[in-house]
Design an enzyme around this catalytic site. Structure first.
Site: not given
Ligand code: PGA
Ligand code: ZN
Length: 462
Positions: A46, A183, A191-192, A233, A270, A313, A340, A365, A393-395, A416
């Site tokens: 994302s 994800h 998403q999270e 994740e 998130d 987020e 983000d 990131k 991190h990243r997904s 995170k």
């Molecule tokens: P991404 O997801 O690494 O797929 O961007 C993580 C996030 O959105 O924080």
């Molecule tokens: Zn995010």
């Protein structure tokens, strides 16, 4: 002087089975002894629209167009000749040099993945030369701020939260136990769904708490006949009907695991709202509703009112500045609002956001911006505006644990790095456990608990 002698790059695999870029930087010190730093670059799903460019080959004959041979060639043919002979401790100069050669605003010529792999491998090689753990080396060399305060020379420093060259602050983890959005293959819009152990005695106990809640949640899902397969994740991705149902289930698992929801463990979300923002409105497919920014802010405010949520987020889409304004006005004084996709770890974008008064926290990131130096600048910019920072991190991750070291080195206060399963995620927690043990033997470690969510100044003046 420790001279860069060679750089070797290669395609490895990330946690989703797609190619990831890895670089080895080989250096030689004054005595002719050789050292190596190795770094791998993760990949998002994302992604924010303004992120630095991840260079992929686009060749349908290899890895479904995701090959990285161009990035490998850029390192070999362009970056190595430019950096060869430089002192590996000149991190800022190394990063500047690569940005200069690239010449584009978003690193689209060499690829942010090529540049970042080398940038981080240099930092790791420097740590090897010094014989220091990465978090210590990063803290010594990674900060632009060489003032006595930042070096921890000031009086009474042992009472502070740790400084640039005297790390001691462990990050409070936001653990993504339930996955939705881009994800997972379930109908959840958010998403999270993360748990945050805000009352643990230390990082090790925070990890235990997270793992116990995760296992309890697994049993609860099984009991309801829901799948316990995990998303990108490492969190569960059950086909739940609504965000509220997901939250209730997690709260139940927290209690069943023997913790108090709302005091021992809080929640963080998130939303990744850019993913379902279309033509100026928020399309909540799981909920079967389409909302404008005001209505969506009210929806989020309601969640924050009903549940112990400390952090939200990307509650609004990256292009919806007006929505961000509404959300910040309504919730900004009560809750951590993290940008983000909104800030993409870009110092100038963060500075603008601070001026506009949107959000109050920045997700960091490395590969959104593409060099270690610019990442440190982003952290500094956020803090100077009183915003909190979260190292992320990243997904699509690899076994590289650099973000754990970065979180401690910069005394970020929060990290995170996914759920309590899958080695690509737990490798970071495991690294933090070892760092904490290491710190305990020396100056002692500090786990900031709720203070991690207070504006930066408050953490420092604890
Ligand atoms: P991404 O997801 O690494 O797929 O961007 C993580 C996030 O959105 O924080
Ligand atoms: Zn995010």
């Amino acid at each position: 002087m420790s001279i860069i002698r060679d750089i070797v790059a290669r395609e490895i695999l990330d946690s989703r089975g797609h190619p990831a870029l890895e670089a080895d930087v080989l250096v030689q010190d004054a005595a002719g002894v050789e050292f190596r730093g190795r770094a791998a670059v993760p990949s998002g799903a994302s992604t924010g629209r303004r992120e630095a460019l991840e260079l992929r080959d686009g060749d349908p004959a290899r890895y479904q167009k995701r090959g990285l041979l161009k990035a490998v060639a850029n390192i070999r043919e362009t970056i190595l000749p430019a950096l060869g002979g430089m002192d590996v401790f000149d991190q800022a100069l190394i990063d500047e040099r690569m940005c200069e050669i690239d010449g584009s605003p978003n690193k689209s010529v060499l690829g942010a993945n090529a540049i970042l792999a080398v940038s981080l491998a240099c930092a790791k090689a420097a740590a090897e030369v010094e014989g220091l753990p990465l978090y210590r080396s990063l803290a010594r060399h990674g900060s632009d701020d060489r003032s006595p305060e930042s070096r921890g020379d000031s009086e009474g420093d042992s009472e502070s939260a740790g400084t640039a060259s005297n790390p001691k602050t462990m990050p409070v983890p936001m653990m993504n136990v339930l996955n939705g959005g881009a994800h997972a293959d379930n109908p959840l819009d958010i998403q999270e769904f993360m748990i945050v152990p805000v009352a643990a005695a230390d990082l090790r106990e925070a990890v235990r708490c997270g793992a116990e809640v995760f296992q309890t949640l697994k049993a609860a899902l099984t009991q309801r006949g829901l799948t316990t397969a995990v998303g990108d994740e490492g969190g569960f991705a059950p086909a739940l009907a609504s965000s509220q149902e997901a939250i209730e289930l997690i709260l139940e698992a927290i209690e069943q695991a023997g913790y108090a929801a709302g005091s021992d463990v809080h929640l963080a979300l998130d939303v990744a709202a850019s993913e379902f923002y279309e033509e100026g409105r928020y399309h909540l497919r799981g909920e079967g509703r389409i909302l404008d920014a005001g209505e969506f802010a009210a929806w989020l405010e309601n969640l924050a009112k009903n549940y112990p949520i400390v952090s939200i987020e990307d509650g609004m889409a990256e292009d919806d500045k007006e929505g961000w304004g509404i959300l910040s006005n309504r919730l900004g004084d009560r809750i951590q609002l993290v940008g983000d996709d909104l800030f993409v770890t870009c110092p100038a974008t963060i500075a603008r956001g601070i001026e506009e008064g949107i959000a109050n926290s920045v997700l960091i990131k490395l590969n959104q911006i593409g060099t270690l130096s610019e990442t440190l600048k982003a952290i500094e910019t956020a803090r100077s505006g009183g915003y909190t920072v979260i190292i992320s991190h990243r997904s699509g991750e690899t076994e590289d644990t650099v973000i754990a070291d970065l979180a401690v080195a910069t005394a970020a206060g929060q990290i995170k790095t996914g759920s309590l399963s899958r080695s690509d995620r737990v490798a970071k927690y495991n690294r933090l456990i070892r760092i904490e043990e290491d710190l305990a033997k020396a100056e002692g470690a500090y786990y900031p608990r709720m203070a991690a969510f207070a504006p930066r100044g408050a953490l420092e003046m604890r």
